[in-house]
Structure formats: structure tokens, C-alpha cells
Design a protein around this motif. Structure first.
Motif, PDB file in Angstrom:
ATOM      1  N   ASP A  58      -0.607  -1.985   7.684  1.00  0.00           N
ATOM      2  CA  ASP A  58      -0.885  -0.939   7.195  1.00  0.00           C
ATOM      3  C   ASP A  58      -0.586   0.284   8.002  1.00  0.00           C
ATOM      4  OD1 ASP A  58      -1.467  -1.769  10.312  1.00  0.00           O
ATOM      5  OD2 ASP A  58      -3.628  -1.285   9.417  1.00  0.00           O
ATOM      6  N   ALA A  59      -0.798   1.526   7.753  1.00  0.00           N
ATOM      7  CA  ALA A  59      -0.211   2.791   8.739  1.00  0.00           C
ATOM      8  C   ALA A  59       0.466   2.032  10.203  1.00  0.00           C
ATOM      9  CB  ALA A  59      -0.978   3.375   8.956  1.00  0.00           C
ATOM     10  N   ARG A  71      -0.440  17.075   2.519  1.00  0.00           N
ATOM     11  CA  ARG A  71      -1.447  17.179   3.143  1.00  0.00           C
ATOM     12  C   ARG A  71      -1.001  17.490   4.710  1.00  0.00           C
ATOM     13  NH1 ARG A  71      -3.084  14.616  -2.023  1.00  0.00           N
ATOM     14  NH2 ARG A  71      -3.106  13.226  -1.079  1.00  0.00           N
ATOM     15  N   MET A  95       1.367  14.367  -0.934  1.00  0.00           N
ATOM     16  CA  MET A  95       0.316  13.423  -0.064  1.00  0.00           C
ATOM     17  C   MET A  95       0.765  14.005   1.283  1.00  0.00           C
ATOM     18  SD  MET A  95       0.242   8.918  -0.982  1.00  0.00           S
ATOM     19  CE  MET A  95      -0.114   8.375  -2.476  1.00  0.00           C
ATOM     20  N   LEU A 138       3.707   7.542   4.093  1.00  0.00           N
ATOM     21  CA  LEU A 138       3.315   7.795   4.798  1.00  0.00           C
ATOM     22  C   LEU A 138       2.591   8.608   6.612  1.00  0.00           C
ATOM     23  CD1 LEU A 138       4.962   9.355   2.292  1.00  0.00           C
ATOM     24  CD2 LEU A 138       3.375  11.042   2.220  1.00  0.00           C
ATOM     25  N   ARG A 139       1.524   7.377   5.740  1.00  0.00           N
ATOM     26  CA  ARG A 139       0.975   8.283   7.719  1.00  0.00           C
ATOM     27  C   ARG A 139       1.338   7.253   9.088  1.00  0.00           C
ATOM     28  NH1 ARG A 139      -5.392   5.915   4.487  1.00  0.00           N
ATOM     29  NH2 ARG A 139      -5.804   7.495   3.405  1.00  0.00           N
ATOM     30  N   GLU A 198       4.850  11.073  -6.649  1.00  0.00           N
ATOM     31  CA  GLU A 198       3.438  11.154  -6.030  1.00  0.00           C
ATOM     32  C   GLU A 198       3.809  10.614  -4.456  1.00  0.00           C
ATOM     33  OE1 GLU A 198       3.900   5.852  -6.807  1.00  0.00           O
ATOM     34  OE2 GLU A 198       4.597   6.140  -8.322  1.00  0.00           O
ATOM     35  N   VAL A 199       4.414  11.009  -3.900  1.00  0.00           N
ATOM     36  CA  VAL A 199       4.868  11.621  -2.477  1.00  0.00           C
ATOM     37  C   VAL A 199       4.991  12.781  -2.086  1.00  0.00           C
ATOM     38  CG1 VAL A 199       6.836  10.510  -0.138  1.00  0.00           C
ATOM     39  CG2 VAL A 199       7.052   9.228  -2.343  1.00  0.00           C
ATOM     40  N   GLN A 203       0.297  -1.171   0.115  1.00  0.00           N
ATOM     41  CA  GLN A 203       0.092  -0.080  -0.005  1.00  0.00           C
ATOM     42  C   GLN A 203       0.773   1.100   0.261  1.00  0.00           C
ATOM     43  OE1 GLN A 203      -3.105   0.428   3.279  1.00  0.00           O
ATOM     44  NE2 GLN A 203      -2.717  -1.991   3.264  1.00  0.00           N
ATOM     45  N   ARG A 213       1.142   5.801   0.279  1.00  0.00           N
ATOM     46  CA  ARG A 213      -0.077   6.225   1.512  1.00  0.00           C
ATOM     47  C   ARG A 213       0.677   5.134   2.619  1.00  0.00           C
ATOM     48  NH1 ARG A 213      -4.497   8.765   0.433  1.00  0.00           N
ATOM     49  NH2 ARG A 213      -4.430   8.973  -1.940  1.00  0.00           N
TER      50      ARG A 213
END
Length: 348
Positions: free
Chosen positions: A306-307, A52, A49, A22-23, A45-46, A16, A19
Motif C-alpha cells: 500500500d502507500a 488533488r 489524482m 501517488l499516496r 489516470e495520474v 493498486q 493511486r
């Protein structure tokens, strides 16, 4: 280690990514306010994100890298062709002293090959090992090797024990770790010659804690020892078996509680206890395998995490850097080399 730390992140590694990376970094930022990040990845791409995530951007430097190491790429090919990859550049930041450690959820084989070539092994270490920690009935234990070395001799196992002992003290906070050799039985003549010789050497090695001797498979979950030492073939089988068993139990529970109206009512009554158990066994909590034996900190996150899991992998790298993990291993190895065990000469 006091002051601010810097962790290099492979922004393009993982199912993933970017995203998830970074999360995860944003979660780790809240947990570790004294940590800066260097993100390596494709700016197109980075960058959007990162823009934000204002607060993360304040403590993050983005370095553009066009190449990405795919999960299917062979380590030998990645070494030759992926010189501007996000994975390699993150490791180079550790080698050059621009980062205290790096974290990647990318291709395991390529990450190990690059890290070994760029960082080199610590003096006295022949082969690096992959280590991770497991939930047990007594708390948490560390196991190594989990797949880097299929065939190991007695000296490799002794090195793994020394590194696992330092990891247990540094990351898990165990003051006097107990160490065991994973075997097909706890009796003295069980197993093969490499295990017998490793046991003889570890009985003589001076390191914090105590050498327990041989342990069996059920001792892993029981928490019989704090450090579980084995070869990469056995360790990887044990790891995948534990992961599969956890998924099996979770699936059985879900099916059971959906089987009838009374089972659903029982779930409502036991929901808090089940949620507590779920959090205790959540694999994301134990995400972050470590390449031990290298002259630099490299943490491998699960590619499908995941994050939350990636943030925990960052936490492992931060703990290792903050508590001087590499210095502890160097000290332990120096002590052993200065006072070699009598059993080593006898074993040879």
C-alpha cells in the motif's frame, strides 16, 4: 550528497497503481522535503489524482507514457515492445542523469532485465543481485541474492558480500558489518564447492567489518550477522518462508484471541504490547528490494503493498542516493581488485 534529490517513479506499477504510488509519494514528500519526483504514467489516470494533491504537485513532474508493463508479461517481450512504458522511462531517467534513483512496484523480471540493459553493471560485477533487509533479534540484517541468480559461483558470492557490506553501511548505518555465507551447517566441510571457495576468498578480502564464516537458517532471525550471502534460489526460498511464517503467526494470534471471552479480555490487556509487535514485524516497514551491482539505483517495491510500503521503498532509494551508495561499492571493488586475495588464485 547535498542539495535536492530527484526520484523517478513508475506510476503504473503495482496492484493498486497509480493511486498507491501517488499516496506513497505524498507520504515520502513529508518525510523528505528535499526530494523532487518525476512520475511516469498515463496522464489521463495520474493527472487528475496529482491535481488533488497540491503540495505533491509542487515538487512533481508528470511525464506521459502510454505503455504499461503487465505482471504477466515476459521480460524478453517487455524489452522489445514496451519502449514507451512507465517502467522503462523511469529507468532511463536514472541512466540519463535526470534522476538519482527509480522505484517501481511492477513486474520484477521485466524491471531487472530493463535495468540491467539500460544501466549496465558496475565494473567488476558479473551479475546484479536482489537484496532486502529483515527484522532480527538484534535489529536488521540485509540478505542477498533473493532471486536474480539461481546458480552462483564463488566469485558471484564474493561480489554479493561486497555489495551487501556497502548496503549495510549505507542504508542500515552499520559501521562494521559482519558477513556470513548461508549454508546447511556452520562446519567447514558443509555445503558445496562454490561455498568453500567463496569462504576462502572472503577470509582474505579487505572490507569494513568481519567475515563470520558459514551460518545456518536459524541465524537469519537471530541476527548472527549483518549481511547474509546466498544464491538466488536459496535466498528466495528463505524470503518466502519468512513471509509465510509471519502470516502464520499473525493468523494464529487472531484466532487465539477470538477463541473465548477470556482470550478477548486477555487481548484487551495486552493490546499495546501486541500493537508494538505488529509494527515491529510489519512487512511494509521492510518494503523495497534493491538491485545491487547496477550502475544506478533501482528499488523494487512489493507489487501488493500500500502507500505506506511504497513510501518506505522511496525512502530506501533516497538513503542510497544521499549516502553515496554507488561510490562506496566502487571504492570497495577497486580496493579488492587492486589487492586480490591470495585464496582467489588457489581456488581457481
Amino acid at each position: 550528497m547535498s542539495g535536492r534529490l530527484t526520484i523517478a517513479l513508475d506510476a503504473m506499477g503495482g496492484d493498486q497503481a497509480p493511486r498507491m504510488v501517488l499516496r506513497g509519494a505524498n507520504m515520502a514528500r513529508k518525510r523528505f522535503p528535499n526530494v523532487d519526483f518525476v512520475l511516469f504514467g498515463r496522464e489521463s489516470e495520474v493527472g487528475p489524482m496529482l491535481d488533488r494533491m497540491k503540495r505533491l504537485k509542487q515538487v512533481t513532474t508528470l511525464v506521459h507514457c502510454e505503455d504499461v508493463v503487465s505482471d504477466a508479461e515476459k521480460p524478453s517481450v517487455a524489452l522489445r515492445s514496451a519502449r514507451d512504458s512507465s517502467m522503462r522511462r523511469a529507468i532511463e531517467a536514472v541512466r540519463d542523469g535526470r534522476a538519482n534513483g527509480c522505484v517501481s512496484a511492477g513486474n520484477t523480471g521485466a524491471l531487472m532485465a530493463m535495468a540491467k540493459m539500460l544501466l549496465k553493471t558496475l565494473p567488476g560485477i558479473d551479475r546484479p543481485a536482489i537484496a532486502s533487509f529483515f527484522p532480527t533479534l538484534r535489529g536488521e540484517s540485509v540478505m542477498l541474492d533473493l532471486g536474480a541468480n539461481v546458480h552462483c559461483d564463488a566469485q558471484n558470492l564474493v561480489d554479493f558480500a561486497v555489495m551487501g557490506n556497502a548496503f549495510s553501511r549505507t542504508v542500515l548505518g552499520t559501521l562494521e558489518p559482519t558477513t556470513g555465507l548461508l549454508n546447511v551447517g556452520s562446519e567447514e566441510r558443509k555445503g558445496h564447492e562454490a561455498l568453500w571457495n567463496a569462504r576462502a576468498q572472503l577470509n582474505e578480502v579487505e572490507m569494513p567489518g568481519r567475515f563470520h564464516g558459514f551460518i545456518e537458517g536459524d541465524d537469519i532471525a537471530n541476527g548472527t550477522v549483518d549481511v547474509i550471502v546466498t544464491d538466488g534460489f536459496t535466498g528466495n526460498v528463505a524470503l518466502k518462508t519468512a513471509e509465510g511464517t509471519a502470516k502464520l503467526v499473525s493468523t494464529y494470534l487472531r484466532r487465539t484471541f477470538k477463541s473465548s471471552i477470556f482470550a478477548q479480555l486477555g487481548y484487551l490487556l495486552a493490546r499495546r504490547a501486541i500493537e508494538k509487535m505488529r509494527k515491529r514485524t510489519d512487512p511494509r516497514r521492510y518494503n523495497g528490494a534493491i538491485f545491487l551491482g547496477l550502475n544506478g539505483i533501482t528499488v523494487k517495491s512489493h507489487g501488493g503493498t500500500d502507500a505506506v510500503g511504497f513510501a518506505n521503498a522511496i525512502g530506501v532509494a533516497v538513503d542510497m542516493a544521499r549516502h553515496g551508495f554507488l561510490d562506496r561499492i566502487r571504492t570497495d571493488l577497486e580496493r579488492i581488485n587492486r589487492h586480490p586475495p591470495k585464496a582467489r588464485a588457489a581456488a581457481v
